[in-house]
Design a protein around this motif. Structure first.
Motif, PDB file in Angstrom:
ATOM      1  N   UNK A  36       0.812  -1.210   0.000  1.00  0.00           N
ATOM      2  CA  UNK A  36       0.000   0.000   0.000  1.00  0.00           C
ATOM      3  C   UNK A  36       0.853   1.272   0.000  1.00  0.00           C
ATOM      4  N   UNK A  37       2.176   1.113   0.057  1.00  0.00           N
ATOM      5  CA  UNK A  37       3.087   2.250  -0.006  1.00  0.00           C
ATOM      6  C   UNK A  37       3.558   2.417  -1.443  1.00  0.00           C
ATOM      7  N   UNK A  38       3.483   3.611  -2.019  1.00  0.00           N
ATOM      8  CA  UNK A  38       3.951   3.814  -3.402  1.00  0.00           C
ATOM      9  C   UNK A  38       5.388   3.351  -3.587  1.00  0.00           C
ATOM     10  N   UNK A  39       5.691   2.668  -4.683  1.00  0.00           N
ATOM     11  CA  UNK A  39       7.055   2.171  -4.920  1.00  0.00           C
ATOM     12  C   UNK A  39       8.115   3.264  -4.834  1.00  0.00           C
ATOM     13  N   UNK A  40       7.765   4.473  -5.260  1.00  0.00           N
ATOM     14  CA  UNK A  40       8.745   5.563  -5.213  1.00  0.00           C
ATOM     15  C   UNK A  40       9.168   5.879  -3.784  1.00  0.00           C
ATOM     16  N   UNK A  41       8.252   5.690  -2.827  1.00  0.00           N
ATOM     17  CA  UNK A  41       8.595   5.917  -1.424  1.00  0.00           C
ATOM     18  C   UNK A  41       9.353   4.741  -0.839  1.00  0.00           C
ATOM     19  N   UNK A  42       8.967   3.528  -1.235  1.00  0.00           N
ATOM     20  CA  UNK A  42       9.635   2.336  -0.696  1.00  0.00           C
ATOM     21  C   UNK A  42      11.132   2.337  -0.973  1.00  0.00           C
ATOM     22  N   UNK A  43      11.522   2.971  -2.058  1.00  0.00           N
ATOM     23  CA  UNK A  43      12.933   2.992  -2.438  1.00  0.00           C
ATOM     24  C   UNK A  43      13.707   4.130  -1.778  1.00  0.00           C
ATOM     25  N   UNK A  44      13.015   4.967  -1.009  1.00  0.00           N
ATOM     26  CA  UNK A  44      13.678   6.127  -0.422  1.00  0.00           C
ATOM     27  C   UNK A  44      14.657   5.684   0.676  1.00  0.00           C
ATOM     28  N   UNK A  45      15.888   6.190   0.654  1.00  0.00           N
ATOM     29  CA  UNK A  45      16.896   5.739   1.633  1.00  0.00           C
ATOM     30  C   UNK A  45      16.591   6.133   3.075  1.00  0.00           C
ATOM     31  N   UNK A  46      15.725   7.120   3.291  1.00  0.00           N
ATOM     32  CA  UNK A  46      15.416   7.562   4.651  1.00  0.00           C
ATOM     33  C   UNK A  46      14.184   6.869   5.228  1.00  0.00           C
ATOM     34  N   UNK A  47      13.572   5.972   4.452  1.00  0.00           N
ATOM     35  CA  UNK A  47      12.361   5.294   4.901  1.00  0.00           C
ATOM     36  C   UNK A  47      12.636   3.837   5.252  1.00  0.00           C
ATOM     37  N   UNK A  48      12.184   3.417   6.418  1.00  0.00           N
ATOM     38  CA  UNK A  48      12.193   1.998   6.781  1.00  0.00           C
ATOM     39  C   UNK A  48      10.746   1.590   7.072  1.00  0.00           C
ATOM     40  N   UNK A  49      10.340   0.461   6.529  1.00  0.00           N
ATOM     41  CA  UNK A  49       8.956   0.011   6.619  1.00  0.00           C
ATOM     42  C   UNK A  49       8.879  -1.237   7.485  1.00  0.00           C
ATOM     43  N   UNK A  50       7.940  -1.227   8.419  1.00  0.00           N
ATOM     44  CA  UNK A  50       7.690  -2.370   9.288  1.00  0.00           C
ATOM     45  C   UNK A  50       6.293  -2.888   8.983  1.00  0.00           C
ATOM     46  N   UNK A  51       6.179  -4.117   8.532  1.00  0.00           N
ATOM     47  CA  UNK A  51       4.869  -4.715   8.279  1.00  0.00           C
ATOM     48  C   UNK A  51       4.360  -5.344   9.569  1.00  0.00           C
TER      49      UNK A  51
END
Length: 239
Positions: A36-51
């Protein structure tokens, strides 16, 4: 600055993540599914995603999520389905705010953690004399009894207002109250007010989600904005 965003895959949460990244902040985003997160954001170096589902997280999980974060933002909300509105957990937002706050209090940071809660203009700030009409009181009483998410929003804000209050050494908070939410592509002029300037029930205003996201990002990143609104429940309207 590192911010934990809970409910980051929601309509406003995704925009907040983007606004924080644009400011160069690090973001730790909790989502049910990274799809549900846009791919452009998922690739951002400052973003870490926790499912993860915040309601299923253990106390140890919550402590790990909060550790190292300067700010915690809840954009949690109930799904607009019969199960989401009337099913369990009915106090999804309240319980998450309590557990995240407790974890922030235990982490021993050198300065208070900023806690931002996205709420609703239909909820009053009981620290102020926000008078509403008898008809509106009747409608809100009905909503509390018949629509669990409304009561959940009220209880979550009340926890910050009364349990954390104004002078806590470990947490400072702002409860952001948008009115009727709309979808717009770009940030536009908007105005924060200490209290509603119109009836949320009978004369509702409009607030675009991207303006809400921009305001919350400003609170987190801009110390002047934070000092202006900390311990308050600003209401946001589009200009």
């Amino acid at each position: 600055m590192t911010s934990l965003v809970v409910g980051a895959s929601g309509a406003t949460g995704k925009l907040l993540v983007e606004q924080l990244l644009l400011r160069g902040d690090r973001v730790r985003a909790i989502v049910r599914s990274s799809n549900k997160i846009p791919p452009s954001l998922l690739e951002h170096p400052l973003l870490s995603v926790i499912e993860a589902r915040i309601s299923d997280a253990t106390d140890e999980d919550i402590a790990e999520y909060v550790d190292g974060c300067d700010a915690v933002v809840s954009c949690l909300g109930h799904n607009l389905t019969l199960r989401g509105i009337f099913g369990h957990p009915r106090q999804l937002v309240t319980r998450a705010v309590q557990r995240l706050s407790e974890a922030a209090m235990k982490k021993g940071a050198s300065k208070p953690t900023k806690f931002v809660l996205m709420n609703t203009a239909g909820n009053s700030n009981r620290d102020l004399d926000e008078r509403i009409s008898f008809a509106e009181q009747c409608v809100l009483t009905l909503l509390r009894r018949a629509v669990p998410p409304h009561l959940d929003n009220e209880l979550a804000a009340e926890y910050l207002r009364t349990a954390i209050a104004q002078n806590h050494s470990s947490i400072q908070w702002v409860v952001v109250r948008p009115d009727t939410l709309t979808d717009e592509a770009d940030v536009s002029d908007y105005h924060p007010h200490a209290s509603p300037t119109r009836s949320a029930i009978f004369n509702a205003g409009k607030t675009s989600r991207i303006n809400v996201a921009h305001f919350m990002a400003e609170l987190i990143s801009n110390e002047d904005s934070w000092n202006r609104w900390k311990g308050q429940m600003p209401v946001i309207y589009n200009a």
